[in-house]
Design an enzyme around this catalytic site. Sequence first.
Site, PDB file in Angstrom:
ATOM      1  N   THR A  53       0.662  -1.708  -0.186  1.00 47.09           N
ATOM      2  CA  THR A  53       0.142  -0.007   0.414  1.00 47.09           C
ATOM      3  C   THR A  53       0.483   1.251  -0.078  1.00 47.09           C
ATOM      4  O   THR A  53       1.844   1.255   0.177  1.00 47.09           O
ATOM      5  CB  THR A  53      -1.227  -0.004   0.865  1.00 47.09           C
ATOM      6  OG1 THR A  53      -0.457   0.180   2.359  1.00 47.09           O
ATOM      7  CG2 THR A  53      -1.821  -1.233   1.155  1.00 47.09           C
ATOM      8  N   GLY A  54       0.232   2.624  -0.968  1.00 50.18           N
ATOM      9  CA  GLY A  54       1.198   3.646  -0.599  1.00 50.18           C
ATOM     10  C   GLY A  54       1.549   3.534  -1.157  1.00 50.18           C
ATOM     11  O   GLY A  54       3.410   4.352  -1.824  1.00 50.18           O
TER      12      GLY A  54
ATOM     13  N   SER B 262       4.201   6.253  -4.239  1.00 51.64           N
ATOM     14  CA  SER B 262       5.524   7.671  -3.793  1.00 51.64           C
ATOM     15  C   SER B 262       6.438   7.014  -2.865  1.00 51.64           C
ATOM     16  O   SER B 262       6.216   5.902  -1.977  1.00 51.64           O
ATOM     17  CB  SER B 262       4.613   9.026  -3.297  1.00 51.64           C
ATOM     18  OG  SER B 262       3.974   9.125  -2.685  1.00 51.64           O
ATOM     19  N   GLY B 263       7.834   8.002  -2.132  1.00 48.65           N
ATOM     20  CA  GLY B 263       8.180   7.746  -1.329  1.00 48.65           C
ATOM     21  C   GLY B 263       9.000   6.658  -0.949  1.00 48.65           C
ATOM     22  O   GLY B 263       8.939   5.597  -2.053  1.00 48.65           O
ATOM     23  N   ILE B 264       8.552   5.948  -0.184  1.00 50.40           N
ATOM     24  CA  ILE B 264       9.071   5.010   0.690  1.00 50.40           C
ATOM     25  C   ILE B 264       8.650   3.408  -0.066  1.00 50.40           C
ATOM     26  O   ILE B 264       8.955   2.592   0.027  1.00 50.40           O
ATOM     27  CB  ILE B 264       9.069   4.731   2.423  1.00 50.40           C
ATOM     28  CG1 ILE B 264       9.920   6.192   2.913  1.00 50.40           C
ATOM     29  CG2 ILE B 264       9.878   3.673   2.866  1.00 50.40           C
ATOM     30  CD1 ILE B 264       9.551   6.233   4.394  1.00 50.40           C
ATOM     31  N   GLY B 265       6.895   3.863   0.259  1.00 53.87           N
ATOM     32  CA  GLY B 265       6.750   2.901  -0.557  1.00 53.87           C
ATOM     33  C   GLY B 265       6.487   2.111  -2.058  1.00 53.87           C
ATOM     34  O   GLY B 265       6.995   1.283  -1.956  1.00 53.87           O
TER      35      GLY B 265
ATOM     36  N   SER C  65       7.337   4.462  13.022  1.00 53.60           N
ATOM     37  CA  SER C  65       8.396   6.344  13.016  1.00 53.60           C
ATOM     38  C   SER C  65       9.087   5.994  14.027  1.00 53.60           C
ATOM     39  O   SER C  65       8.514   5.751  14.686  1.00 53.60           O
ATOM     40  CB  SER C  65       6.932   6.958  12.644  1.00 53.60           C
ATOM     41  OG  SER C  65       8.042   8.437  13.041  1.00 53.60           O
TER      42      SER C  65
ATOM     43  N   TYR D 207      -0.937  12.234  14.301  1.00 54.57           N
ATOM     44  CA  TYR D 207      -0.171  11.562  13.405  1.00 54.57           C
ATOM     45  C   TYR D 207       0.683  10.503  14.584  1.00 54.57           C
ATOM     46  O   TYR D 207       0.715   9.461  14.502  1.00 54.57           O
ATOM     47  CB  TYR D 207       1.511  12.440  12.309  1.00 54.57           C
ATOM     48  CG  TYR D 207       1.939  11.411  11.969  1.00 54.57           C
ATOM     49  CD1 TYR D 207       1.418  10.339  11.315  1.00 54.57           C
ATOM     50  CD2 TYR D 207       3.101  11.362  12.562  1.00 54.57           C
ATOM     51  CE1 TYR D 207       2.234   9.894   9.914  1.00 54.57           C
ATOM     52  CE2 TYR D 207       4.223  10.824  11.047  1.00 54.57           C
ATOM     53  CZ  TYR D 207       3.676  10.317  10.754  1.00 54.57           C
ATOM     54  OH  TYR D 207       4.633   9.663  10.166  1.00 54.57           O
TER      55      TYR D 207
HETATM   56  N1  LIG Z   1       8.734  10.812   5.835  1.00 60.56           N
HETATM   57  C1  LIG Z   1       8.938  10.688   6.480  1.00 60.56           C
HETATM   58  O1  LIG Z   1       9.765  11.848   7.042  1.00 60.56           O
HETATM   59  C2  LIG Z   1       8.047   9.229   7.368  1.00 60.56           C
HETATM   60  C3  LIG Z   1       8.741   9.108   8.393  1.00 60.56           C
HETATM   61  C4  LIG Z   1       8.397   8.150   9.173  1.00 60.56           C
HETATM   62  C5  LIG Z   1       7.630   7.243   9.059  1.00 60.56           C
HETATM   63  N2  LIG Z   1       7.309   7.575   7.547  1.00 60.56           N
HETATM   64  C6  LIG Z   1       5.399   6.762   7.211  1.00 60.56           C
HETATM   65  O2  LIG Z   1       5.875   6.139   5.725  1.00 60.56           O
HETATM   66  C7  LIG Z   1       4.896   5.904   5.028  1.00 60.56           C
HETATM   67  C8  LIG Z   1       4.885   6.162   3.948  1.00 60.56           C
HETATM   68  O3  LIG Z   1       5.351   8.406   3.893  1.00 60.56           O
HETATM   69  P1  LIG Z   1       6.374   8.623   2.860  1.00 60.56           P
HETATM   70  O4  LIG Z   1       7.017   9.512   3.465  1.00 60.56           O
HETATM   71  O5  LIG Z   1       6.607   8.067   1.472  1.00 60.56           O
HETATM   72  O6  LIG Z   1       4.560   9.739   2.159  1.00 60.56           O
HETATM   73  P2  LIG Z   1       4.754   9.863   1.181  1.00 60.56           P
HETATM   74  O7  LIG Z   1       5.987   9.548  -0.380  1.00 60.56           O
HETATM   75  O8  LIG Z   1       3.572  11.497   0.702  1.00 60.56           O
HETATM   76  O9  LIG Z   1       3.552   8.683   0.385  1.00 60.56           O
HETATM   77  C9  LIG Z   1       2.818   8.043   0.811  1.00 60.56           C
HETATM   78  C10 LIG Z   1       1.895   7.313   0.275  1.00 60.56           C
HETATM   79  O10 LIG Z   1       0.588   6.593   0.877  1.00 60.56           O
HETATM   80  C11 LIG Z   1      -0.472   6.995   0.183  1.00 60.56           C
HETATM   81  N3  LIG Z   1      -1.734   7.533   0.568  1.00 60.56           N
HETATM   82  C12 LIG Z   1      -1.628   8.159   0.968  1.00 60.56           C
HETATM   83  N4  LIG Z   1      -3.178   8.554   1.847  1.00 60.56           N
HETATM   84  C13 LIG Z   1      -3.896   7.451   1.083  1.00 60.56           C
HETATM   85  C14 LIG Z   1      -4.917   7.029   0.822  1.00 60.56           C
HETATM   86  N5  LIG Z   1      -5.948   8.187   1.923  1.00 60.56           N
HETATM   87  N6  LIG Z   1      -5.414   5.910   0.607  1.00 60.56           N
HETATM   88  C15 LIG Z   1      -4.702   5.033  -0.373  1.00 60.56           C
HETATM   89  N7  LIG Z   1      -3.013   5.985  -0.127  1.00 60.56           N
HETATM   90  C16 LIG Z   1      -2.756   6.901   0.229  1.00 60.56           C
HETATM   91  C17 LIG Z   1       0.159   8.070  -1.472  1.00 60.56           C
HETATM   92  O11 LIG Z   1      -0.259   7.474  -2.287  1.00 60.56           O
HETATM   93  P3  LIG Z   1      -1.616   8.528  -3.142  1.00 60.56           P
HETATM   94  O12 LIG Z   1      -1.625   9.539  -2.899  1.00 60.56           O
HETATM   95  O13 LIG Z   1      -1.105   8.055  -4.398  1.00 60.56           O
HETATM   96  O14 LIG Z   1      -2.928   8.083  -2.445  1.00 60.56           O
HETATM   97  C18 LIG Z   1       1.479   7.393  -1.262  1.00 60.56           C
HETATM   98  O15 LIG Z   1       1.709   6.277  -2.208  1.00 60.56           O
HETATM   99  C19 LIG Z   1       3.635   6.311   5.450  1.00 60.56           C
HETATM  100  O16 LIG Z   1       2.572   5.463   6.410  1.00 60.56           O
HETATM  101  C20 LIG Z   1       4.341   7.498   6.467  1.00 60.56           C
HETATM  102  O17 LIG Z   1       3.789   7.944   8.011  1.00 60.56           O
HETATM  103  C21 LIG Z   1       7.224   8.953   6.873  1.00 60.56           C
END
Ligand SMILES: NC(=O)c1ccc[n+]([C@@H]2O[C@H](COP(=O)([O-])OP(=O)(O)OC[C@H]3O[C@@H](n4cnc5c(N)ncnc54)[C@H](OP(=O)(O)O)[C@@H]3O)[C@@H](O)[C@H]2O)c1
Length: 362
Positions: free
Chosen positions: A12-13, A16-19, A145, A158
Amino acid sequence: MNTETGKTALITGASSGIGQELAKLFAQDGYNLVLVARSDDKLDRLGEVFKSNYGTQQVTVIGKDLSTEDAAQDVYNQVKAKGITVDVLVNDAGVGLYGLFATDTDWEREKAMIHLNVLTLTQMTKLFLYDMLSRNEGKILNLASLLSIAPSPLMAVYAGTKAYVYNFTQSLINELKDTNVTITALLPNATDTDFFNKAGAENTKVTDEVQDPVMVAQAGYDALMAGKHKIVPGGFKNKSYEILSYVAPQEAVASMMRNKMEQKPDPVAEKDDSSIAWEIGIGIAVVAGIALGLAYAKSDAIDRAKYRYKAKSLADTLSDTLSSVADNVVSSVLDTYKTTKAKARELTNRAEEEVEEVEAIA
Ligand SMILES: NC(=O)c1ccc[n+]([C@@H]2O[C@H](COP(=O)([O-])OP(=O)(O)OC[C@H]3O[C@@H](n4cnc5c(N)ncnc54)[C@H](OP(=O)(O)O)[C@@H]3O)[C@@H](O)[C@H]2O)c1
């Protein structure tokens, strides 16, 4: 290197990003993929890239808003209807939201965030874990996180959702310990993705120092494959944040996080960071010093020698940790760093004196 051809990872996710980086690693290792997010166009394009670059056999795209009622059940039903067996589940999709809880943030967004970060993740785990257990095989990676273990003003809800993810995952690790199914928690520090922009936190101090999502994904992937319980990517510095979050008083951690979550730039406030760092240090030293002192008073001669040694180690560790924290939060102000180090030395003496005082009394 197609080491896992025929196996399927659902991420899931993945748009973009980590996913997205995690999806790439699975593709490189020969997994078939089920990619889930709202942006199905992005997922389609990604699938094409994986097919042409890594020879991925099968990519299934599910465009779904996972913050809606029974979204997880719908994803599960679609996967079952296609006859796909999910060998690895990655619960990555998640969002944040920045602002003061009482006055700034919008409840509808908070509710959707809790739904996505908590409810959907839990239901996805429930549905796919059941099938994994019936085969006695499978792996799950949950995106927690470093905020999972640190109260975080200005991102309070969050951080609460991520505390849930971590706690939930740790409980399941125990429930699964006699099976071949593993579950891993990934605890990244701030990472360079679109996360902070989407959360409205793009101008905060915490974004000054972000880590590479490629590194984070690789660390998570390796830990998942090794069946580890948790992984904090980013080496010693993030490990010390983790330890600090466990041992420092929660109020002190909350103050430190509040400071990191404030808007930038604010050079005057940055100076204040040093005092927060060493206040946390004092907290640790005093608590640990008292604990050691009490144990010392009740011990025999041999144990006393051990406790004296422990007090010295505590003081040394404290000095190092404070230096590291100070280094990080006050990187631009060398003289403040020196002051902090001097204070750490003071603490060293204080911890040792406490033991000596108890010795004198006993
Ligand atoms: N970046 C950080 O600093 C950080 C640190 C610790 C943990 N994390 C965790 O890492 C995970 C990934 O975050 P990221 O940093 O890679 O951010 P990101 O680039 O914004 O990626 C978020 C992903 O989640 C998906 N998403 C968001 N809302 C959604 C929804 N309602 N339904 C389905 N998919 C949804 C987005 O896809 P769509 O927009 O296409 O739906 C995107 O693929 C998250 O769980 C975040 O809490 C991030």
